[in-house]
Scaffold this motif. Sequence first.
Motif, PDB file in Angstrom:
ATOM      1  N   GLN A   1      38.710  46.931  25.715  1.00 19.83           N
ATOM      2  CA  GLN A   1      37.528  46.409  26.369  1.00 19.83           C
ATOM      3  C   GLN A   1      36.292  47.091  25.813  1.00 19.83           C
ATOM      4  O   GLN A   1      36.269  48.317  25.678  1.00 19.83           O
ATOM      5  N   ALA A   2      35.282  46.293  25.535  1.00 21.93           N
ATOM      6  CA  ALA A   2      34.036  46.857  25.037  1.00 21.93           C
ATOM      7  C   ALA A   2      33.187  47.413  26.156  1.00 21.93           C
ATOM      8  O   ALA A   2      32.290  48.217  25.911  1.00 21.93           O
ATOM      9  N   ASN A   3      33.454  46.987  27.416  1.00 20.97           N
ATOM     10  CA  ASN A   3      32.532  47.360  28.491  1.00 20.97           C
ATOM     11  C   ASN A   3      33.214  47.788  29.788  1.00 20.97           C
ATOM     12  O   ASN A   3      32.560  47.940  30.808  1.00 20.97           O
ATOM     13  N   LEU A   4      34.548  47.993  29.774  1.00 24.13           N
ATOM     14  CA  LEU A   4      35.280  48.543  30.913  1.00 24.13           C
ATOM     15  C   LEU A   4      35.051  47.755  32.206  1.00 24.13           C
ATOM     16  O   LEU A   4      34.836  48.313  33.281  1.00 24.13           O
ATOM     17  N   TYR A   5      35.130  46.437  32.110  1.00 28.94           N
ATOM     18  CA  TYR A   5      35.035  45.572  33.288  1.00 28.94           C
ATOM     19  C   TYR A   5      36.387  45.517  33.982  1.00 28.94           C
ATOM     20  O   TYR A   5      37.436  45.517  33.328  1.00 28.94           O
ATOM     21  N   SER A   6      36.391  45.446  35.333  1.00 29.19           N
ATOM     22  CA  SER A   6      37.643  45.383  36.075  1.00 29.19           C
ATOM     23  C   SER A   6      37.434  44.655  37.395  1.00 29.19           C
ATOM     24  O   SER A   6      36.497  44.972  38.145  1.00 29.19           O
ATOM     25  N   ASN A   7      38.304  43.654  37.641  1.00 28.09           N
ATOM     26  CA  ASN A   7      38.264  42.923  38.908  1.00 28.09           C
ATOM     27  C   ASN A   7      39.679  42.415  39.182  1.00 28.09           C
ATOM     28  O   ASN A   7      40.179  41.571  38.446  1.00 28.09           O
ATOM     29  N   PRO A   8      40.354  42.916  40.233  1.00 25.91           N
ATOM     30  CA  PRO A   8      41.745  42.531  40.506  1.00 25.91           C
ATOM     31  C   PRO A   8      41.934  41.030  40.695  1.00 25.91           C
ATOM     32  O   PRO A   8      42.946  40.468  40.252  1.00 25.91           O
ATOM     33  N   GLU A   9      41.008  40.362  41.360  1.00 26.69           N
ATOM     34  CA  GLU A   9      41.147  38.925  41.582  1.00 26.69           C
ATOM     35  C   GLU A   9      41.082  38.173  40.243  1.00 26.69           C
ATOM     36  O   GLU A   9      41.854  37.238  40.018  1.00 26.69           O
ATOM     37  N   PHE A  10      40.186  38.603  39.394  1.00 26.58           N
ATOM     38  CA  PHE A  10      40.067  38.013  38.062  1.00 26.58           C
ATOM     39  C   PHE A  10      41.372  38.225  37.284  1.00 26.58           C
ATOM     40  O   PHE A  10      41.889  37.306  36.635  1.00 26.58           O
ATOM     41  N   ASN A  11      41.926  39.440  37.383  1.00 28.50           N
ATOM     42  CA  ASN A  11      43.179  39.742  36.700  1.00 28.50           C
ATOM     43  C   ASN A  11      44.294  38.810  37.156  1.00 28.50           C
ATOM     44  O   ASN A  11      45.083  38.302  36.342  1.00 28.50           O
ATOM     45  N   GLY A  12      44.383  38.588  38.472  1.00 27.01           N
ATOM     46  CA  GLY A  12      45.450  37.744  39.005  1.00 27.01           C
ATOM     47  C   GLY A  12      45.364  36.315  38.480  1.00 27.01           C
ATOM     48  O   GLY A  12      46.380  35.689  38.189  1.00 27.01           O
ATOM     49  N   LEU A  13      44.158  35.778  38.346  1.00 29.17           N
ATOM     50  CA  LEU A  13      44.002  34.423  37.813  1.00 29.17           C
ATOM     51  C   LEU A  13      44.443  34.343  36.353  1.00 29.17           C
ATOM     52  O   LEU A  13      45.077  33.376  35.926  1.00 29.17           O
ATOM     53  N   LEU A  14      44.130  35.372  35.586  1.00 30.57           N
ATOM     54  CA  LEU A  14      44.541  35.368  34.183  1.00 30.57           C
ATOM     55  C   LEU A  14      46.063  35.436  34.066  1.00 30.57           C
ATOM     56  O   LEU A  14      46.659  34.777  33.208  1.00 30.57           O
ATOM     57  N   GLU A  15      46.699  36.221  34.917  1.00 23.76           N
ATOM     58  CA  GLU A  15      48.155  36.318  34.877  1.00 23.76           C
ATOM     59  C   GLU A  15      48.796  34.993  35.272  1.00 23.76           C
ATOM     60  O   GLU A  15      49.803  34.575  34.695  1.00 23.76           O
ATOM     61  N   GLU A  16      48.209  34.317  36.268  1.00 21.68           N
ATOM     62  CA  GLU A  16      48.737  33.015  36.670  1.00 21.68           C
ATOM     63  C   GLU A  16      48.562  32.003  35.532  1.00 21.68           C
ATOM     64  O   GLU A  16      49.453  31.196  35.258  1.00 21.68           O
ATOM     65  N   ASP A  17      47.430  32.051  34.870  1.00 21.06           N
ATOM     66  CA  ASP A  17      47.163  31.119  33.775  1.00 21.06           C
ATOM     67  C   ASP A  17      48.187  31.254  32.656  1.00 21.06           C
ATOM     68  O   ASP A  17      48.655  30.256  32.093  1.00 21.06           O
ATOM     69  N   LEU A  18      48.561  32.480  32.355  1.00 17.81           N
ATOM     70  CA  LEU A  18      49.459  32.718  31.234  1.00 17.81           C
ATOM     71  C   LEU A  18      50.804  32.034  31.420  1.00 17.81           C
ATOM     72  O   LEU A  18      51.388  31.513  30.472  1.00 17.81           O
ATOM     73  N   THR A  19      51.311  32.008  32.644  1.00 18.72           N
ATOM     74  CA  THR A  19      52.651  31.469  32.897  1.00 18.72           C
ATOM     75  C   THR A  19      52.619  30.047  33.454  1.00 18.72           C
ATOM     76  O   THR A  19      53.616  29.569  33.983  1.00 18.72           O
TER      77      THR A  19
END
Length: 882
Positions: A484-502
Amino acid sequence: MDWNTSDLEGPRIDRRTTTKLLASAGLLSAAGCTGASESESETTSEGTSEIVAGFNLDEIEFLDPHYVDKGQEITLQSNIYNGLVKIGADGSLVGDLAKNWSIPDSTTYEFDLVEGAIFHNGDPVDSTAIKASLERLMSLDDSPHLSKVESIESIETPDPTTLVISLSETVGPFISFMARGPGRAGTIVNASAALEDPDAFNRMPVGSGPFKLVERETGEYLQFEAHEEYHETNSEGVAYPLVDSLRVDLIPEPSTRWTALQSGDINYTNEVPAQSVEQANQTDEIQIAGTNPGAWFCIAPLCNDPAEVDFQQFASGNEEATDKWETEDLPTTDPDVRKAISKAIDREALVERAHLGNAVPAHSLWNPAIPALHEDQPDPGQYYDLEGAKTLLDAAGYTGEPRMTLSLLGVPSDERRMTVIQQMLSQVGIDVELNVTQSSAYWDSVYRYENELVMYDGYVDIDPWMSVWKQLKTPSEASAGDWQANLYSNPEFNGLLEEDLTTADPDRRVEIMKQAEEIFIQDTAWVMTTFPLIAKGYSSEISDVGNQAGLSNFHYSQMEWGRMGTARYIAKRTIQAVGVIYVVATLVFVAVRSVPGDPARLALGGAADREAVQALRQELGLNQPIYVQYGKWMSNLIQGDLGESIYTGELVLVRIISAAEPTLSIALVGLCIAMGIAIPTGIVGATRRGKWEDYVGTTVAFLSISMPAFWFGIVLILLVSTRVEAIPSYGYTPLSDGIIPWFANILLPAIAVGLPYAGIITRMMRSSMMDVLNEKYMQTARAKGIPPRLALFKHGLQNALLPVVTVAGILFALLLGGIVAVEIVFGIQGFGRLLIRSIERQDFPVVQGSVILVSIIFVFMNLVVDLLYMSINPKIRYGGDG
């Protein structure tokens, strides 16, 4: 399963399905590219040329596709490697090493492979080799692309042309991961070479693509040669690539790159500066193509103090976080400050002022090449609102003068945009310090997290894994390769990306990514600025450069005239030569007629009466005004008529050719003898410096330079001709009488004139070779274990010969003027003696014709030297003004 797997089967996924698939995967940047295609070229004959490209890089860190992440490095991969699939000209996925594929269920992929593909080292590219490449990536804990293959459960190879991949779970964009270029996981490497010496492989990789890397100089260039066994051909059986070689020069400075393209030093660049696009459009010499609406530019604000998060080491690879922010304020951790920065950016003005119209405003993450997600005016979105920016900064407590000072990191090609952004942020009270660094140091600077703002962008890797997952999802130890270039973190955002992958259904994936976009806007994870139309420029001699997906694919490319227009160069030099000869002819006409005396009187003798002399003057036109004489003579010269000798009445052209044959024969053979002696002697002297061989060679060279050619001639007559009857010492036998008697007659005079020049060339060759042996690339070759003799002749000799060729060309011209004394010694009626006698007799036509012949020979030898330069060292090219 609510989707149809047949829609994603090969040999081609249609454009509409690819749009849906890659839109959700973020890969559809490929579809928006223009320029030449990845489709079949209609060329029916192979090229014999080299493309020289200038890339906006000062260093290439990775050429191993399992590690590559820089956009400019990715652009080279399609020239070195093949993938299982690739992005076609219209944005569709098409076969590469896989000519066809099927998907029996959402976790099984069966690939039907092409036959006959081989790696650059001769190894076959079959199902076993492809399996080894994928397994090699699966074993690399430090690869940023490991996550793309973590779902692979098994790989089977029923036969050499069949590959079956089974996944442990559904991975929606899996076929995209198998694409050469953007996917990288499916870019096939020679696993045995990579495993044997990973560092050497990264520097000099072994792929199966159209070009193989044969030489590179760190920070300078990469030299590629055509892969002669490349498997792909067009419909008429013509093998790709259509050019013989490719050179990539590393030129990070935009104006330098543009100047090089204008002058002909390069004939392709992967990025034309915005301010130069309009200039290029006004000339026929430079074409603009490959604009890429799939790219995006943004400002990445540092969202967290690296010392206060537990994932910075997984994002950056750095074990210790910077302590800079312990003593300094970090305003960008506040989302309101990030929103204020976003509102302070007038994107429409940025397009005009920084990109000069060659971009479109970016109000959200999804670029115009992703139609399923992109909107011109998204809601929510990032928009210009100067007063809103000031209000947010007031609420955040930043009310001083200035409100804050931030550092903005970028590379030279960003500088124009950085300056405009600096001015815009100053309007809301934010001072910006520009930190412009070379691209080779940029990533180290990014991951030190000591700049509040970073100029950030994406070119080729616009899928969730690379442009969203890998750069915005919170990294962890389990997800190797995240950054990461800017150390962004958001658990809800992470969950959507994980759902998208599968998720397999493209429509559902669009819904998921829309939800993720709302969080992205709310948090202002990035300040989106523009979707640039990155212009790629090339000279009019090149056609069919593939620019899809931001890549630069040269295997379908061709050049109108050999290398940088060799034929055009010759034609241009010929025109210049005619001009030189015209000037010389004019000068000699004036000079000859300025000599005191009367040619008619000299021709008839002192006893001739006045009437006879006058009649001859009238016959020769010498009684006419000088300008009339000049006009008639020049008119005859253009027609090839040099007139008749005043003294003998012979045709001047016949007389000159007859006299020039022995002189040119002696000069050419003498030069060959000199080169034959000097080159090996110089090489031995350089490689055995300080040894007895060197002392003998330099001593003999010094002695040969010290002795005049006619002295060598006398010695050779006494030592050879008097003892060997087969080698005559007097007269000349024309070549038309047979090559053996001709060669026997000129052998001794040729040796006599060649020996002094052999000494000169020996010293030049020795000095040049010693310089080459001390070059870095020769030291590198030796360090890599290349046998000294092979390194010498493969890498050193061609460069050492360049100054020698120049000297040889000059010496040949000097030989023509220095042969007169040798011709006298051997009783040869040559060109030099003819010219001297003609000057003494004021035989104008012969003198004029002789000087013109000499000027033609000089011009011709200059052209020969230039062409020899290109032949000896392909990296030397002629273009521009020549």
